[in-house]
Design a protein around this motif. Structure first.
Motif, PDB file in Angstrom:
ATOM      1  N   PRO A 286       0.816  -1.216   0.000  1.00 54.96           N
ATOM      2  CA  PRO A 286       0.000   0.000   0.000  1.00 54.96           C
ATOM      3  C   PRO A 286       0.850   1.267   0.000  1.00 54.96           C
ATOM      4  N   LEU A 287       0.223   2.351  -0.449  1.00 53.36           N
ATOM      5  CA  LEU A 287       0.856   3.672  -0.325  1.00 53.36           C
ATOM      6  C   LEU A 287       0.951   4.092   1.129  1.00 53.36           C
ATOM      7  N   LEU A 288      -0.055   3.692   1.905  1.00 53.01           N
ATOM      8  CA  LEU A 288      -0.110   4.062   3.314  1.00 53.01           C
ATOM      9  C   LEU A 288      -0.825   2.959   4.069  1.00 53.01           C
ATOM     10  N   TYR A 289      -0.191   2.508   5.147  1.00 50.01           N
ATOM     11  CA  TYR A 289      -0.831   1.544   6.050  1.00 50.01           C
ATOM     12  C   TYR A 289      -0.992   2.249   7.389  1.00 50.01           C
ATOM     13  N   GLY A 290      -2.203   2.795   7.611  1.00 50.51           N
ATOM     14  CA  GLY A 290      -2.441   3.623   8.787  1.00 50.51           C
ATOM     15  C   GLY A 290      -3.173   2.910   9.907  1.00 50.51           C
ATOM     16  N   VAL A 291      -3.081   1.584   9.949  1.00 46.70           N
ATOM     17  CA  VAL A 291      -3.804   0.809  10.961  1.00 46.70           C
ATOM     18  C   VAL A 291      -2.991   0.758  12.246  1.00 46.70           C
ATOM     19  N   GLN A 292      -3.649   1.056  13.358  1.00 48.20           N
ATOM     20  CA  GLN A 292      -2.978   1.052  14.656  1.00 48.20           C
ATOM     21  C   GLN A 292      -4.015   0.893  15.766  1.00 48.20           C
ATOM     22  N   GLU A 293      -3.557   0.675  16.971  1.00 48.38           N
ATOM     23  CA  GLU A 293      -4.461   0.610  18.113  1.00 48.38           C
ATOM     24  C   GLU A 293      -4.964   2.011  18.451  1.00 48.38           C
ATOM     25  N   MET A 294      -6.246   2.117  18.762  1.00 45.00           N
ATOM     26  CA  MET A 294      -6.848   3.408  19.088  1.00 45.00           C
ATOM     27  C   MET A 294      -8.144   3.181  19.854  1.00 45.00           C
ATOM     28  N   PRO A 295      -8.593   4.186  20.611  1.00 46.73           N
ATOM     29  CA  PRO A 295      -9.912   4.078  21.234  1.00 46.73           C
ATOM     30  C   PRO A 295     -10.992   4.007  20.157  1.00 46.73           C
ATOM     31  N   TYR A 296     -11.990   3.196  20.384  1.00 48.27           N
ATOM     32  CA  TYR A 296     -13.057   3.054  19.400  1.00 48.27           C
ATOM     33  C   TYR A 296     -13.684   4.394  19.003  1.00 48.27           C
ATOM     34  N   PRO A 297     -13.968   5.319  19.938  1.00 46.01           N
ATOM     35  CA  PRO A 297     -14.549   6.599  19.520  1.00 46.01           C
ATOM     36  C   PRO A 297     -13.652   7.395  18.577  1.00 46.01           C
TER      37      PRO A 297
END
Length: 461
Positions: free
Chosen positions: A293-304
């Motif tokens: 991918p050009l960008l893989y922006g997946v990370q842990e975060m609060p659901y909201p």
């Protein structure tokens, strides 16, 4: 002041705890604005009730004066059903109570709440329920039409998590709709839209959801066909904890996207894994490896935080025109049409999204709720969007032409939450075998069709 407003001041105001706004009152211009800036209407009166009794009195006033009635929750209706010319608007925005019972995993939510407000309240307890992808969306409109979002593959539609509702009927009566009380009415409001009354509060089932693994992945637009072919094979077999919706877009010129990607045409997906991080990493490995991918922006975060991710980009004040279909398959011919029209998107905000509606959605039968599309795999929406009013015709033409090219591959019918005013036959097709039952229930609770500013189901007979 209009005659309706004058009558309301005399007859309604003395017993009304909320606010009445007439056309010559300060704040009227702002109060009549809805999310879709394409909508510019002037109601005769805007009533903002403060409690259920106020709602009942407002309904009685409208019915007694033969005044058209519209109901506004979050104001996100594409056709602008929350505001109607020369009508009385019941604006629920003051009904903001949220009570979370963490032990019972339930939330009682006022009819004027937005999903961002609900997410914030439930997140304090590490809980959430199913909602959409823009947190400014109203709870009422999304719920009554069905509701799908990041938790759908794991926990079903929003209506599958609705336990009860307090409602005001057309005769002003206040009732509870649940599996035990008024069960036919409860069946009807789980997908039948705002046809049956005004919901002043909802009771939702909550699920343990706190920190999720989520975010956006971008690929070059010229990789679109390969991404879509991969997606159609991958997602239906992925764990239910994983949800990912696919779209065609232009990268916004600002953070969080790196400068070198600004205004680049892309195929993109937005992911949410509502499970342990180690399981998320395994489930998302094929996503990371595709491309690259050009960008893989997946990370842990609060659901909201994930729920708010698109709020700024799709903010109030934009012109919108929607077209929608449910999709059971994504053949190569349909993918070719997506690539063709993806190249023709007229503006930065215009897009196409494929939202998954499989997994837990398929655990419920097509007649168990009015939402009958329980065998679809995707909910496909095409939208022309832009802040410039001069582009309205262009936005509409794009959405309609794109939709017409893809419609031969659709499952039939539409999602009422993502439909414009497309005619009574389109509404009937959307409900299919459930339509006649809905019409019979409508005749029992709203025989005069007072609640008709919606994807309307006229009363039987």
């Amino acid at each position: 002041m209009s005659s309706s407003a004058e009558a309301a001041r005399r007859e309604l105001q003395p017993s009304f705890a909320g606010t009445l706004i007439a056309p010559d009152d300060p704040g009227y211009s702002e109060a009549r604005i809805v999310y879709n800036a394409m909508i510019d209407r002037r109601p005769a009166l805007i009533a903002r009730p403060r409690n259920t009794g106020d709602v009942s009195r407002a309904v009685g006033f409208a019915a007694g004066h033969d005044l058209p009635l519209a109901v506004r929750g979050g104001g996100h209706s594409g056709p602008g059903f929350g505001v109607v010319d020369d009508a009385m608007i019941v604006d629920l925005s003051l009904l903001k109570s949220i009570v979370v019972d963490a032990d019972a995993r339930t939330a009682v939510v006022g009819g004027g709440c937005t999903w961002g407000e609900v997410d914030a309240a439930t997140h304090e307890h590490g809980l959430a329920t199913v909602s959409g992808i823009v947190s400014t969306t109203g709870v009422g409109g999304l719920t009554l039409g069905g509701g799908h979002g990041y938790l759908t593959r794991k926990h079903g539609l929003t209506i599958d998590n609705l336990l009860a509702a307090e409602m005001v009927l057309a005769n002003g009566e206040v009732v509870t709709a649940s599996a035990d009380e008024n069960p036919d009415l409860f069946w009807a409001i789980r997908g039948g839209g705002g046809n049956f009354g005004i919901v002043t509060s909802f009771v939702f089932r909550l699920h343990p959801v706190g920190i999720v693994t989520g975010g956006v992945v971008l690929w070059p637009f010229e990789f679109t066909a390969e991404v879509m072919r991969w997606y159609r094979e991958f997602l239906p077999h992925a764990p239910r904890e994983l949800n990912g919706w696919l779209g065609l877009h232009t990268v916004p010129p600002g953070p969080p996207f790196p400068t070198e990607l600004h205004l680049r045409e892309v195929a993109f997906s937005t992911w949410c894994h509502a499970g342990p991080p180690e399981e998320a990493e395994k489930a998302l490995a094929p996503v990371r490896e595709l491309g690259p991918p050009l960008l893989y922006g997946v990370q842990e975060m609060p659901y909201p935080a994930l729920q708010r991710a698109f709020d700024d980009f799709y903010c109030p004040g934009l012109q919108w025109y929607w077209r929608h279909d449910f999709v059971r398959e994504l053949p190569d011919e349909a993918i070719e049409r997506h690539v063709e029209f993806g190249k023709r998107r007229p503006t930065l905000h215009s897009t196409m999204h494929l939202y998954p509606v499989d997994g837990a959605v398929h655990d419920t039968g097509p007649t168990d709720t009015p939402f009958r599309h329980r065998d679809a795999l995707w909910s496909q929406v095409i939208v022309g969007v832009d802040p410039d009013p001069s582009k309205v015709d262009e936005l509409r033409s794009f959405a309609v032409e794109y939709w017409e090219a893809l419609h031969p591959y659709a499952a039939g019918g539409s999602y009422v939450n993502m439909s414009m005013e497309e005619g009574s036959e389109r509404v009937r097709l959307s409900y299919g075998e459930n339509y006649e039952r809905l019409s019979r229930i409508k005749s029992q609770v709203d025989p005069d069709n007072l609640f008709r500013a919606n994807q309307n189901i006229p009363p039987a007979g």
